[in-house]
Design a protein around this motif. Structure first.
Motif, PDB file in Angstrom:
ATOM      1  N   ILE A 188       0.844  -1.191   0.000  1.00  0.00           N
ATOM      2  CA  ILE A 188       0.000   0.000   0.000  1.00  0.00           C
ATOM      3  C   ILE A 188       0.879   1.241   0.000  1.00  0.00           C
ATOM      4  O   ILE A 188       1.750   1.395   0.856  1.00  0.00           O
ATOM      5  N   GLY A 189       0.649   2.141  -0.961  1.00  0.00           N
ATOM      6  CA  GLY A 189       1.392   3.389  -1.046  1.00  0.00           C
ATOM      7  C   GLY A 189       0.481   4.588  -0.901  1.00  0.00           C
ATOM      8  O   GLY A 189      -0.635   4.590  -1.427  1.00  0.00           O
ATOM      9  N   GLY A 210      -4.296  12.661  -6.301  1.00  0.00           N
ATOM     10  CA  GLY A 210      -3.145  12.801  -7.174  1.00  0.00           C
ATOM     11  C   GLY A 210      -2.558  11.448  -7.532  1.00  0.00           C
ATOM     12  O   GLY A 210      -2.589  11.024  -8.686  1.00  0.00           O
ATOM     13  N   MET A 211      -1.997  10.766  -6.538  1.00  0.00           N
ATOM     14  CA  MET A 211      -1.390   9.457  -6.776  1.00  0.00           C
ATOM     15  C   MET A 211      -2.383   8.434  -7.341  1.00  0.00           C
ATOM     16  O   MET A 211      -2.082   7.755  -8.327  1.00  0.00           O
ATOM     17  N   ASP A 271       3.745   9.465  -7.431  1.00  0.00           N
ATOM     18  CA  ASP A 271       4.560   8.363  -6.916  1.00  0.00           C
ATOM     19  C   ASP A 271       3.701   7.106  -6.813  1.00  0.00           C
ATOM     20  O   ASP A 271       2.597   7.141  -6.278  1.00  0.00           O
ATOM     21  N   GLY A 272       4.205   6.005  -7.322  1.00  0.00           N
ATOM     22  CA  GLY A 272       3.473   4.751  -7.343  1.00  0.00           C
ATOM     23  C   GLY A 272       3.039   4.336  -8.737  1.00  0.00           C
ATOM     24  O   GLY A 272       2.814   3.146  -8.992  1.00  0.00           O
ATOM     25  N   ARG A 273       2.941   5.289  -9.635  1.00  0.00           N
ATOM     26  CA  ARG A 273       2.463   4.961 -10.987  1.00  0.00           C
ATOM     27  C   ARG A 273       3.426   4.028 -11.713  1.00  0.00           C
ATOM     28  O   ARG A 273       2.998   2.995 -12.271  1.00  0.00           O
ATOM     29  N   THR A 277      12.670  12.078  -5.518  1.00  0.00           N
ATOM     30  CA  THR A 277      11.943  13.069  -4.728  1.00  0.00           C
ATOM     31  C   THR A 277      11.478  12.507  -3.404  1.00  0.00           C
ATOM     32  O   THR A 277      11.559  13.185  -2.370  1.00  0.00           O
ATOM     33  N   TYR A 278      10.975  11.282  -3.416  1.00  0.00           N
ATOM     34  CA  TYR A 278      10.310  10.734  -2.236  1.00  0.00           C
ATOM     35  C   TYR A 278      11.179   9.687  -1.532  1.00  0.00           C
ATOM     36  O   TYR A 278      11.704   8.778  -2.171  1.00  0.00           O
TER      37      TYR A 278
END
Length: 376
Positions: A191-192, A345-346, A318-320, A287-288
């Motif tokens: 899970i992100g 967003g994500m 992030d996560g894509r 970035t993260y």
């Protein structure tokens, strides 16, 4: 029309500094300030701001108490400012429990490489949560589920509904709670999440049974000072075990591993006996830290087609790319739906890329996970 902001802090210097940064953006406007929580409650009722920035430690009435009263009387998106200490982390988590949507460290240099980046981040966060409108309240949430021991003193106050006004993009989502499990076999859940993630993760993990059959990886964008306190809080509330991940941890069923703030978390190995590698990441292009993409990509290599990956509320994308690798390996991807996100967003990035098989309301995520893995 500019997003209207109320700035609350007992330091006149900090109020002025935050106000100047916010007013630099033509889409934002500071319409008032307050130097304690009592004034914040009064000014919120009078000025009806779109967003409030709130300090935690203040005289007369502290920030956490002010958040509770505001969310009870005049629900408004709130961005907290916090110190990067264990006490500051616990207090910030209490504020999120009370209804605040996001937080930033008071020392901007702790989260940014330079003044310009810090300015952009603050402006971006205010705009993102300012686009959401808290719509209503729901019945009180059980204290054992949404309140920690440190905030149980306020359990008589109703908890805010983090549903937001729907948009056209969310009208086509599927909310069918009778959807059957796919029958797919899993070995891992990942899970992100980012903005809004602490409350979302708490909502989901507290509904998982003690005999949950798989290990769970949690990647939450969060400072290093916060992740130990957040893991400890989740562990005290959940039936499953929740821990801050450590280098060399063997993945065990029914254990959730929270990626440490400021570091990266990788899965290593194939077959049985996969373990975690935690490492410092000095790559300025990343970035993260932690990064959902990096952890998801490693899970794709180690687990192939046997991962259930879920992308929750958060800014950015992030996560894509990690989800893309998981999808290519044959794993299943879900995304949180727009209406229940603090920031869409994500999940939107994953959905728009055609990677997610379902957009699910936060209230349904836990039951869908339990059903999909065969324990609900």
């Amino acid at each position: 029309m500019a997003i209207k902001v109320l700035v609350v802090d007992d330091s006149s210097f900090f109020r002025r500094r935050v106000s100047e940064i916010i007013n630099e953006d033509p889409d934002l406007e500071v319409i008032g300030t307050a130097n304690n929580g009592k004034e914040a409650v009064e000014q919120t009722a009078l000025l009806k701001p779109d967003v409030i920035t709130m300090d935690i430690e203040m005289p007369v009435l502290d920030g956490i108490s002010a958040v509770k009263l505001i969310m009870q009387a005049t629900p408004t998106p709130i961005l907290m400012f916090s110190s990067l200490t264990h006490a500051g982390a616990s207090a910030t988590l209490d504020a999120l429990d009370a209804g605040a949507l996001d937080f930033l460290p008071k020392k901007f240099e702790d989260i940014a490489r330079d003044k310009e980046e810090a300015t952009r981040l603050l402006q971006q966060k205010v705009k993102e949560i300012g686009r959401r409108r808290i719509s209503r309240y729901v019945r009180p949430a059980p204290a054992s589920t949404l309140m920690s021991s440190t905030s149980a003193r306020a359990s008589n106050l109703r908890q805010p509904d983090r549903s937001f006004a729907p948009s056209r993009a969310s009208e086509n989502k599927s909310t069918d709670t009778d959807i059957r499990a796919s029958g797919k076999k899993y070995q891992l859940v990942a899970i992100g999440t980012s903005t809004g993630g602490p409350v979302a993760l708490q909502n989901i993990l507290t509904q998982l049974p003690q005999n949950f059959p798989h290990p769970i990886l949690l990647i939450q964008h969060m400072p290093a000072a916060f992740t130990p306190a957040f893991a400890s809080r989740l562990n005290s509330l959940c039936k499953i075990e929740v821990k801050e991940a450590q280098n060399g941890d063997l993945l065990r069923p029914g254990v959730a591993y929270l990626a440490p703030g400021g570091k990266q978390m990788l899965v290593e190995g194939r077959g049985s006996g996969q373990k975690l590698r935690i490492y410092e990441d000095d790559n300025a292009r990343v970035t993260y830290k932690p990064s959902v993409d990096i952890t998801f990509a490693s899970a794709a290599k180690s687990f192939g087609n046997s991962v259930l990956a879920i992308v929750l509320t958060g800014m950015g994308a992030d996560g894509r790319e990690g989800a893309r690798m998981l999808k290519q390996a044959g794993s299943k991807i879900w995304a949180q739906d727009e209406k229940s996100c603090v920031v869409y967003g994500m999940p939107q990035a994953v959905a728009n890329a055609g990677l997610s098989e379902a957009s699910i309301a936060l209230a349904d995520v836990a039951s869908r996970i339990n059903r999909e893995v065969g324990c609900g």
